[in-house]
Design an enzyme around this catalytic site. Sequence first.
Site: not given
Ligand code: TIU
Length: 226
Positions: A23, A71, A128, A131, A156-157, A161, A201
Amino acid sequence: MLIPAQPFPYEFDLAHSALVIIDMQRDFIEPGGFGETLGNDVSLLSAIVPACQAVLQAWRGAGGLVVHTREAHRPDLSDCPPAKRLRGNPALRIGDQGPMGRILVAGEPGNQIIPELAPVDGEIVIDKPGKGAFCATGLHEILQDHGISHLLFMGVTTEVCVQTSMREANDRGYDSLLLEDCTESYFPHFKAATLDMLRAQGGIVGWTAPSAAVLTALGSVAGQHC
Ligand code: TIU
């Protein structure tokens, strides 16, 4: 290739590995997109772009498989559950018109991967609706067709995701590594906590390593071709 990583060295070979870039689209990196409508300071995320570029360039040079995700929802939002669209109190909701087109909708300017990391011919691009990269995408079948068992993640993030995708990958049997300086969160303490929990772990979800470890390994592969 065996590279230094946490919680212990990570072994992979290029023929059975894919670089998965989660993303890195304008919606999250640039002002006016989904990330900002949720109330986040998006300037934090662009700092990882040069490190991501370096890994992508080296990975391409070594001939490795590249997967990009976005996304993204269909224009009619038929793949966007109302629970996702209605959650919270964002300035703009998924599907609303924003300064970079409709928020998180496929084909809109904001939904494009940033130019620095734009896909090239032959690379896999996955839209996609969730997430996680494996939810309702067919990604697992695509990776199986390519004989992939190891995934190196950037993007990210970190705690949303990227982590969701790594957990999905783990449950499908992949050995996953997250490149520490090639992922970012709007909340630095969430990034730190995510790295910790992924590799806790005995690597319950996977491994983490700095990108320099992968670049060094890929450099030695390139050296073998000379
Ligand atoms: N790609 C992804 O992480 N989608 C999000 O909505 N991330 C947020 O941190 N909001």
